[in-house]
Design a protein around this motif. Structure first.
Motif, mmCIF file in Angstrom:
data_model
loop_
_atom_site.group_PDB
_atom_site.id
_atom_site.type_symbol
_atom_site.label_atom_id
_atom_site.label_comp_id
_atom_site.label_asym_id
_atom_site.label_seq_id
_atom_site.Cartn_x
_atom_site.Cartn_y
_atom_site.Cartn_z
ATOM 1 N N ALA A 107 0.847 -1.195 0.000
ATOM 2 C CA ALA A 107 0.000 0.000 0.000
ATOM 3 C C ALA A 107 0.876 1.236 0.000
ATOM 4 O O ALA A 107 1.813 1.331 0.806
ATOM 5 C CB ALA A 107 -0.910 0.003 1.232
ATOM 6 N N LEU A 135 -2.839 -0.204 -4.197
ATOM 7 C CA LEU A 135 -2.988 -1.284 -3.225
ATOM 8 C C LEU A 135 -2.901 -2.616 -3.958
ATOM 9 O O LEU A 135 -3.640 -2.832 -4.931
ATOM 10 C CB LEU A 135 -4.342 -1.140 -2.521
ATOM 11 C CG LEU A 135 -4.624 -1.981 -1.297
ATOM 12 C CD1 LEU A 135 -3.663 -1.630 -0.169
ATOM 13 C CD2 LEU A 135 -6.052 -1.743 -0.824
ATOM 14 N N THR A 149 -9.992 -0.254 3.127
ATOM 15 C CA THR A 149 -9.787 1.193 3.259
ATOM 16 C C THR A 149 -10.751 1.777 4.280
ATOM 17 O O THR A 149 -10.379 2.661 5.054
ATOM 18 C CB THR A 149 -9.905 1.929 1.902
ATOM 19 O OG1 THR A 149 -11.228 1.799 1.389
ATOM 20 C CG2 THR A 149 -8.869 1.413 0.908
#
Length: 182
Positions: A107, A135, A149
């Motif tokens: 990430a 990601l 998220t």
């Protein structure tokens, strides 16, 4: 020889060839891909965009879609807010979701990518900034990226699958497809 198609699935299109879910017909793969006997290798939510692989080879389909093979899937994710290093570290170490802890992810924050416009556009709030992440995950739970998220406090506004393994959607306009090379 197996056929593999790289399709840039637009927002709002189902990752299947027929729609039996509602009285109102929704867009499906058959509206874009007129190739007999190919099937999606994995899924991409209706409200997500980007790379969807289709193949006529059952073994290849399983290798791409089955999480036990840990094939990397990279997403460009527009989130509400501006994730800090601690939030990125949580994504990198694995996030606790209702169905367990995710595998570690790659990430990072990125500059806004040069993507096609989304139709319809995302909802923008003047008082809340947004930012972009890249990601990469190696599993495929239902709505996983969105749930990850949100779990770290940054809801997903737009989700584009950019890459699966070595295959990428780069250079393929939304609603278009091409055969994979070699």
């Amino acid at each position: 020889m197996a056929r593999l198609i790289l399709f840039n699935k637009p927002y709002g299109v189902l990752s299947q060839f027929t729609d039996r879910g509602t009285e109102t017909a929704r867009a499906t793969l058959s509206d874009y891909v007129d190739v007999p006997r190919v099937y999606p290798a994995g899924r991409l939510d209706r409200d997500s965009e980007g790379l969807l692989l289709l193949t006529d080879d059952g073994k290849l389909q399983a290798r791409i879609a089955d999480p036990k093979h840990k094939m990397a899937k990279t997403y460009l994710v527009q989130v509400e807010g501006e994730p800090d290093e601690a939030s990125l570290e949580r994504l990198q170490k694995g996030v606790r979701l209702k169905d367990g802890v995710t595998r570690p992810a790659e990430a990072e924050r990125i500059a806004e990518p040069d993507l096609w416009p989304r139709d319809p556009p995302i909802r923008v709030r003047k008082t809340v900034p947004d930012s972009w992440l890249r990601l990469t995950i190696r599993e495929g739970r239902n709505r996983q990226v969105r749930r990850m998220t949100a779990a770290v406090g940054f809801p997903t506004l737009r989700l584009v699958r950019w890459r699966v393994g070595d295959w990428t959607v780069d250079g393929i306009p939304p609603g278009e497809w091409r055969d994979a090379d070699g």
